[in-house]
Design a protein around this motif. Structure first.
Motif, mmCIF file in Angstrom:
data_model
loop_
_atom_site.group_PDB
_atom_site.id
_atom_site.type_symbol
_atom_site.label_atom_id
_atom_site.label_comp_id
_atom_site.label_asym_id
_atom_site.label_seq_id
_atom_site.Cartn_x
_atom_site.Cartn_y
_atom_site.Cartn_z
ATOM 1 N N ARG A 118 38.328 65.060 45.541
ATOM 2 C CA ARG A 118 36.993 64.940 44.974
ATOM 3 C C ARG A 118 36.024 64.442 46.024
ATOM 4 N NH1 ARG A 118 36.831 61.788 39.511
ATOM 5 N NH2 ARG A 118 35.011 63.091 39.192
ATOM 6 N N LYS A 119 34.847 64.989 45.958
ATOM 7 C CA LYS A 119 33.796 64.533 46.865
ATOM 8 C C LYS A 119 33.251 63.219 46.331
ATOM 9 C CE LYS A 119 32.238 69.032 48.437
ATOM 10 N NZ LYS A 119 31.097 69.946 48.521
ATOM 11 N N LYS A 120 33.039 62.331 47.260
ATOM 12 C CA LYS A 120 32.460 61.053 46.861
ATOM 13 C C LYS A 120 30.958 61.204 46.810
ATOM 14 C CE LYS A 120 36.125 58.193 48.657
ATOM 15 N NZ LYS A 120 36.481 57.091 49.544
ATOM 16 N N LYS A 121 30.381 60.727 45.775
ATOM 17 C CA LYS A 121 28.942 60.781 45.642
ATOM 18 C C LYS A 121 28.326 59.668 46.472
ATOM 19 C CE LYS A 121 28.799 62.839 41.082
ATOM 20 N NZ LYS A 121 28.290 62.740 39.731
ATOM 21 N N ALA A 122 27.307 60.043 47.171
ATOM 22 C CA ALA A 122 26.599 59.058 47.976
ATOM 23 C C ALA A 122 25.723 58.230 47.033
ATOM 24 C CB ALA A 122 25.745 59.724 49.043
ATOM 25 N N CYS A 123 25.886 56.940 47.128
ATOM 26 C CA CYS A 123 25.078 56.074 46.270
ATOM 27 C C CYS A 123 23.744 55.807 46.967
ATOM 28 C CB CYS A 123 25.779 54.736 46.071
ATOM 29 S SG CYS A 123 27.299 54.885 45.118
ATOM 30 N N ALA A 124 22.712 55.903 46.237
ATOM 31 C CA ALA A 124 21.391 55.610 46.782
ATOM 32 C C ALA A 124 21.259 54.091 46.851
ATOM 33 C CB ALA A 124 20.309 56.205 45.913
ATOM 34 N N GLN A 125 21.021 53.615 48.059
ATOM 35 C CA GLN A 125 20.906 52.174 48.236
ATOM 36 C C GLN A 125 19.459 51.748 48.015
ATOM 37 O OE1 GLN A 125 22.503 51.159 52.020
ATOM 38 N NE2 GLN A 125 24.600 51.661 51.422
ATOM 39 N N ALA A 126 19.297 50.695 47.319
ATOM 40 C CA ALA A 126 17.956 50.186 47.075
ATOM 41 C C ALA A 126 17.458 49.493 48.319
ATOM 42 C CB ALA A 126 17.952 49.224 45.898
ATOM 43 N N ALA A 127 16.239 49.795 48.699
ATOM 44 C CA ALA A 127 15.708 49.220 49.932
ATOM 45 C C ALA A 127 14.882 48.001 49.668
ATOM 46 C CB ALA A 127 14.886 50.238 50.687
#
Length: 78
Positions: free
Chosen positions: A69-78
């Motif tokens: 499974r491809k790992k989903k990139a988590c959007a990091q809060a800036a």
């Protein structure tokens, strides 16, 4: 002597009662259903054995390897 044998063979029996006729009809129906069920069971058994023999003769197919499974990139809060 021959007349006694003839009388025994062709003796007229008393008419059947309603219960006797119903009982005979029910037994006839039940026996025909049993013979139909047995014939169907034999047919299904032959088909099952043929299917199993065919499955045993065919080589087993290896299932395709699963992709990771491809790992989903988590959007990091800036």
């Amino acid at each position: 002597m021959a007349s006694k044998k003839a009388e025994a063979l062709f003796k007229v029996t008393a008419s059947q009662t309603l219960w006797d006729r119903t009982n005979d009809a029910a037994r006839e129906i039940i026996s025909s259903e049993i013979s139909q069920r047995d014939a169907n069971s034999k047919r299904l058994r032959r088909l099952r054995l043929a299917r199993d023999a065919e499955a045993a003769a065919a080589p087993l197919e290896q299932p395709a390897a699963k992709r990771p499974r491809k790992k989903k990139a988590c959007a990091q809060a800036a």
